[in-house]
Motif scaffolding. Structure first.
Motif, mmCIF file in Angstrom:
data_model
loop_
_atom_site.group_PDB
_atom_site.id
_atom_site.type_symbol
_atom_site.label_atom_id
_atom_site.label_comp_id
_atom_site.label_asym_id
_atom_site.label_seq_id
_atom_site.Cartn_x
_atom_site.Cartn_y
_atom_site.Cartn_z
ATOM 1 N N ASN A 169 -4.640 -159.595 51.691
ATOM 2 C CA ASN A 169 -4.954 -158.214 51.301
ATOM 3 C C ASN A 169 -6.455 -157.961 51.178
ATOM 4 O O ASN A 169 -7.246 -158.885 51.145
ATOM 5 C CB ASN A 169 -4.256 -157.943 49.957
ATOM 6 C CG ASN A 169 -4.269 -156.482 49.580
ATOM 7 O OD1 ASN A 169 -4.331 -155.610 50.450
ATOM 8 N ND2 ASN A 169 -4.205 -156.205 48.276
ATOM 9 N N LYS A 170 -6.772 -156.700 51.108
ATOM 10 C CA LYS A 170 -8.138 -156.206 50.847
ATOM 11 C C LYS A 170 -9.075 -156.394 52.046
ATOM 12 O O LYS A 170 -10.268 -156.676 51.867
ATOM 13 C CB LYS A 170 -8.727 -156.823 49.569
ATOM 14 C CG LYS A 170 -7.810 -156.633 48.349
ATOM 15 C CD LYS A 170 -8.514 -156.823 47.035
ATOM 16 C CE LYS A 170 -7.526 -156.687 45.874
ATOM 17 N NZ LYS A 170 -8.092 -156.871 44.561
ATOM 18 N N ASP A 206 -10.255 -154.199 53.751
ATOM 19 C CA ASP A 206 -11.267 -153.139 53.744
ATOM 20 C C ASP A 206 -12.511 -153.559 52.963
ATOM 21 O O ASP A 206 -13.456 -152.806 52.831
ATOM 22 C CB ASP A 206 -10.668 -151.869 53.128
ATOM 23 C CG ASP A 206 -10.209 -152.103 51.706
ATOM 24 O OD1 ASP A 206 -9.581 -153.160 51.441
ATOM 25 O OD2 ASP A 206 -10.476 -151.250 50.846
ATOM 26 N N ARG A 207 -12.459 -154.755 52.394
ATOM 27 C CA ARG A 207 -13.640 -155.281 51.707
ATOM 28 C C ARG A 207 -14.205 -156.436 52.515
ATOM 29 O O ARG A 207 -13.537 -156.963 53.395
ATOM 30 C CB ARG A 207 -13.232 -155.851 50.343
ATOM 31 C CG ARG A 207 -12.903 -154.805 49.358
ATOM 32 C CD ARG A 207 -13.074 -155.399 47.991
ATOM 33 N NE ARG A 207 -12.622 -154.462 46.967
ATOM 34 C CZ ARG A 207 -12.123 -154.861 45.821
ATOM 35 N NH1 ARG A 207 -11.991 -156.146 45.558
ATOM 36 N NH2 ARG A 207 -11.757 -153.966 44.930
ATOM 37 N N THR A 216 -4.654 -153.992 54.309
ATOM 38 C CA THR A 216 -5.120 -153.488 53.029
ATOM 39 C C THR A 216 -4.018 -152.658 52.398
ATOM 40 O O THR A 216 -3.591 -151.651 52.960
ATOM 41 C CB THR A 216 -6.439 -152.677 53.139
ATOM 42 O OG1 THR A 216 -6.510 -151.758 52.023
ATOM 43 C CG2 THR A 216 -6.541 -151.879 54.433
ATOM 44 N N ALA A 217 -3.563 -153.128 51.261
ATOM 45 C CA ALA A 217 -2.478 -152.420 50.571
ATOM 46 C C ALA A 217 -2.981 -151.050 50.141
ATOM 47 O O ALA A 217 -2.281 -150.046 50.281
ATOM 48 C CB ALA A 217 -2.008 -153.226 49.368
ATOM 49 N N MET A 218 -4.203 -151.012 49.638
ATOM 50 C CA MET A 218 -4.746 -149.748 49.159
ATOM 51 C C MET A 218 -4.854 -148.749 50.309
ATOM 52 O O MET A 218 -4.524 -147.582 50.161
ATOM 53 C CB MET A 218 -6.114 -149.967 48.518
ATOM 54 C CG MET A 218 -6.508 -148.855 47.597
ATOM 55 S SD MET A 218 -7.991 -149.282 46.689
ATOM 56 C CE MET A 218 -9.211 -149.156 47.978
ATOM 57 N N LYS A 254 2.286 -146.698 39.142
ATOM 58 C CA LYS A 254 1.306 -146.828 38.061
ATOM 59 C C LYS A 254 1.204 -145.594 37.199
ATOM 60 O O LYS A 254 1.144 -145.687 35.987
ATOM 61 C CB LYS A 254 -0.063 -147.151 38.653
ATOM 62 C CG LYS A 254 -0.277 -148.627 38.677
ATOM 63 C CD LYS A 254 -1.695 -149.036 38.413
ATOM 64 C CE LYS A 254 -1.724 -150.535 38.187
ATOM 65 N NZ LYS A 254 -2.772 -151.198 38.935
ATOM 66 N N HIS A 273 -1.444 -163.739 42.348
ATOM 67 C CA HIS A 273 -2.280 -163.844 41.156
ATOM 68 C C HIS A 273 -2.552 -162.416 40.666
ATOM 69 O O HIS A 273 -2.620 -161.507 41.493
ATOM 70 C CB HIS A 273 -3.586 -164.549 41.527
ATOM 71 C CG HIS A 273 -4.378 -164.980 40.337
ATOM 72 N ND1 HIS A 273 -4.096 -166.146 39.667
ATOM 73 C CD2 HIS A 273 -5.423 -164.405 39.698
ATOM 74 C CE1 HIS A 273 -4.946 -166.273 38.657
ATOM 75 N NE2 HIS A 273 -5.767 -165.230 38.657
ATOM 76 N N PRO A 274 -2.703 -162.200 39.338
ATOM 77 C CA PRO A 274 -3.010 -160.849 38.874
ATOM 78 C C PRO A 274 -4.209 -160.261 39.632
ATOM 79 O O PRO A 274 -5.170 -160.988 39.911
ATOM 80 C CB PRO A 274 -3.353 -161.050 37.398
ATOM 81 C CG PRO A 274 -2.614 -162.285 37.005
ATOM 82 C CD PRO A 274 -2.551 -163.143 38.234
ATOM 83 N N ASP A 275 -4.098 -158.983 39.978
ATOM 84 C CA ASP A 275 -5.181 -158.249 40.655
ATOM 85 C C ASP A 275 -5.239 -158.444 42.170
ATOM 86 O O ASP A 275 -6.088 -157.856 42.828
ATOM 87 C CB ASP A 275 -6.572 -158.584 40.094
ATOM 88 C CG ASP A 275 -6.899 -157.689 38.921
ATOM 89 O OD1 ASP A 275 -6.174 -156.679 38.755
ATOM 90 O OD2 ASP A 275 -7.834 -157.984 38.177
ATOM 91 N N ALA A 276 -4.351 -159.254 42.699
ATOM 92 C CA ALA A 276 -4.373 -159.455 44.155
ATOM 93 C C ALA A 276 -3.855 -158.222 44.886
ATOM 94 O O ALA A 276 -4.176 -158.014 46.052
ATOM 95 C CB ALA A 276 -3.554 -160.685 44.534
ATOM 96 N N GLY A 277 -3.043 -157.405 44.164
ATOM 97 C CA GLY A 277 -2.553 -156.170 44.786
ATOM 98 C C GLY A 277 -1.040 -156.028 44.800
ATOM 99 O O GLY A 277 -0.500 -155.225 45.557
ATOM 100 N N LYS A 278 -0.353 -156.739 43.916
ATOM 101 C CA LYS A 278 1.109 -156.681 43.893
ATOM 102 C C LYS A 278 1.608 -155.257 43.620
ATOM 103 O O LYS A 278 2.495 -154.766 44.318
ATOM 104 C CB LYS A 278 1.652 -157.648 42.835
ATOM 105 C CG LYS A 278 3.162 -157.736 42.855
ATOM 106 C CD LYS A 278 3.680 -158.712 41.825
ATOM 107 C CE LYS A 278 3.728 -158.068 40.467
ATOM 108 N NZ LYS A 278 4.416 -158.899 39.469
ATOM 109 N N THR A 279 1.042 -154.621 42.617
ATOM 110 C CA THR A 279 1.497 -153.269 42.268
ATOM 111 C C THR A 279 1.233 -152.301 43.416
ATOM 112 O O THR A 279 2.088 -151.487 43.769
ATOM 113 C CB THR A 279 0.750 -152.767 41.009
ATOM 114 O OG1 THR A 279 0.814 -153.792 40.020
ATOM 115 C CG2 THR A 279 1.371 -151.505 40.474
ATOM 116 N N THR A 280 0.052 -152.419 43.984
ATOM 117 C CA THR A 280 -0.307 -151.510 45.079
ATOM 118 C C THR A 280 0.625 -151.706 46.261
ATOM 119 O O THR A 280 1.119 -150.745 46.852
ATOM 120 C CB THR A 280 -1.773 -151.754 45.498
ATOM 121 O OG1 THR A 280 -2.579 -151.829 44.322
ATOM 122 C CG2 THR A 280 -2.278 -150.645 46.396
#
Ligand code: GDP
Length: 529
Positions: free
Chosen positions: A142-143, A145-146, A258-260, A47, A21-28
């Motif tokens: 993903n994520k 770290d949150r 965490t992708a980030m 980016k 889904h958009p914002d899930a972290g695909k680009t990262t």
């Protein structure tokens, strides 16, 4: 005829796309995968490159809006002795046919889920698409770290909403500010997380064995005990990894990270290159093509116009299905029955386009297209066959295009034709009048077309409402009957951008009545060739 050199190369390839889904972290995550593949030096460049371009030209602005860029369309990188091909799915807000067709060109998919949000609607849709071809799915949650949701709850949601079994491969140790790393359930190794390593490859700080006293020292006795209990619970309550069930699309191995923070990605990528399928057999209208077949074959799944504004070229993306591509080889363009010499195919190694010397099953090559190639086209060494299952879908929304400057008719026709080759929109030219009708599956596409006509073809146009509700492609083997149908129904007939006869129905009732009157004519909602 199987060929051992080709089989060996095919066996090394892993061709996949990311669904999320958009914002899930695909680009990262894409950036981090490229980092591991040494394809880019600095994470973040996918980016920032987009952003730089954005500043330099209007065309690039559009490119950014479309979320497509040259370097991110297809990315190839080596990892653990394998060659990974990552196909980008477009980032449009609309779910588009383009995404669907890209998924026809992969052998597996990586599903990225935002741990705080769980399963979101775009993921559900994309999963349905993957199911059509039973594409194996590997999952990255993903994520970490949150403060995300309880990982067991997220896996439950994947199981019930997406109807696929989850087999956790790694298990997270804490989350958010207390995220300490992941435990690999099959290697019995703890990988420790260090913050702030997002832009480089993090050191793999590991503790061997869950019962190692070091675990208590590093995590503290309480968190260590909690982890041991949780792992026991998870082992008891979840599915065990089963390679065959994964390959059949019934079970998904699940990794956390965490992708980030560039963490958990390595474990996931290790698992991916080990378990994901190598290039799979593909169906054609005459036979099944095995990847290790010595004879070169491939099909076009995507066309992108004006990728490089300096060259104004259109590139057809061809997935090699069997055999080997060599620079300067001759291949048969089956639909038009011609042999063409391809001297300048593009490959997508690292982050630049470069000329390719050879390509193997699973690889994607870019063919310069001067209007003769369409989505779905098959290329062979002369064999007359076509790959199946790469459809165009009948649009659901229609508008008439009106020019502001009538002298630009030629440019408008050319623009609409070329943009329709990309497959996200269709253009229809009625047999009885000079209208130009654009059809699309999603409404955003109309704005994209108008914008691109202006930017790329210097044509200003506006849309008008038109009384068309749906379209069907017309097929009939009986030439006499087809002639009669053309005469009687001409007011509702048009040619699409590929020159195929199409019935343009003002209402669904009209379509139904016409179908009843002409039972021997096929009204198809998808166009295959
Ligand atoms: P895409 O729309 O799926 O391509 O998502 P992006 O990769 O652009 O990420 C969406 C947002 O989530 C961005 O602001 C990212 O920085 C952020 N993000 C991605 N991965 C993580 C992660 O692991 N942790 C956190 N906290 N944020 C992340």
């Amino acid at each position: 005829m199987p060929d051992t050199a080709i089989a060996r190369q095919a066996e090394l390839r892993r061709t996949f796309a990311i669904i999320s889904h958009p914002d899930a972290g695909k680009t990262t995550i894409t950036e981090k995968l490229l980092l591991f593949g040494n394809a880019i030096q600095l994470a973040g460049s996918v980016k920032s490159k987009r952003a730089e371009r954005h500043a330099t030209s209007d065309w690039m602005k559009m490119e950014q809006e479309r979320g497509i860029s040259v370097t991110t369309s297809v990315m190839q990188f080596p990892y653990n002795g394998r060659i990974v091909n990552l196909l980008d799915t477009p980032g449009h807000e609309d779910f588009s046919e383009d995404t669907y067709r890209t998924l026809t060109a992969v052998d597996s998919a990586l599903m990225v889920i935002d741990g705080a949000k769980g399963v979101e609607d775009r993921t559900i849709k994309l999963m349905d698409v993957c199911r059509l071809r039973t594409t194996p799915i590997l999952t990255f949650i993903n994520k970490m770290d949150r403060d995300i949701r309880d990982p067991i709850e997220v896996m439950d949601e994947v199981e019930t909403v997406l109807n696929i079994q989850c087999a956790p491969m790694t298990w997270p140790i804490g989350m958010g500010r207390h995220f300490k790393g992941v435990y690999h359930l099959y290697n019995d190794v703890i990988h420790l997380y260090t913050q702030g390593q997002g832009s480089r490859i993090p050191d793999d700080k590991r503790i061997e064995g869950l019962d190692n006293p070091e675990v208590d020292e590093v995590l503290g006795a309480d968190q260590a005990e909690e982890l041991r209990m949780e792992v026991e619970l998870v082992r008891g309550a979840s599915h065990e990894f089963d390679l065959e069930a994964y390959r059949r699309g019934e079970l998904t191995p699940v990794y956390f990270g965490t992708a980030m923070g560039n963490f958990g990605v390595r474990e996931m990528l290790d698992g991916f290159v080990e378990y994901a399928p190598a290039p799979q057999p593909r169906e054609t209208d005459t036979r099944t093509v095995s990847a290790d077949d010595a004879r070169f074959t491939g099909f076009v799944f995507k066309i992108q116009a004006n990728m490089d504004p300096k060259h104004r070229d259109r590139v057809a993306f061809l997935r090699v299905c069997s055999g080997k591509y060599d620079k300067n080889m001759k291949m048969r363009h089956v639909r038009i029955g011609k042999d063409v010499k391809i001297a300048d195919a593009l490959t997508f190694m690292a982050s630049d386009r470069a000329q390719v010397e050879e390509a193997w099953p699973g690889d994607i090559i870019g063919l310069h297209n001067h209007g003769t190639i369409q989505i779905g086209d098959t290329f062979t060494l002369g064999e007359d066959m076509r790959f199946t299952g790469i459809p165009h879908f009948a649009p659901e929304l229609f508008k008439r295009v009106q020019l502001k400057d009538p002298l630009k008719m030629k440019a408008l026709q050319k623009g609409l034709q070329q943009l329709s080759e990309e497959g996200a929109t269709q253009v229809f030219m009625p047999l009885d009048n000079n209208d130009l009708i654009v059809g699309a599956v999603g409404s955003l596409q109309f704005d994209v077309v108008a914008h691109r006509l202006k930017e790329e073809y210097k044509v200003d146009c506006v849309y008008q409402a038109i009384n068309v509700q749906t379209a069907r492609w017309i097929y009939c083997d009986d030439a006499k009957m087809l002639d009669e149908f053309k005469r009687k129904a001409s007011a509702n007939l048009a040619l699409d951008g590929g020159g195929y006869l199409t019935y343009i129905a003002p209402t669904r009732v009209n379509l139904q009545m016409t179908q009843e009157r002409w039972p021997d004519i096929r009204f198809a909602a998808t166009r295959e060739h």
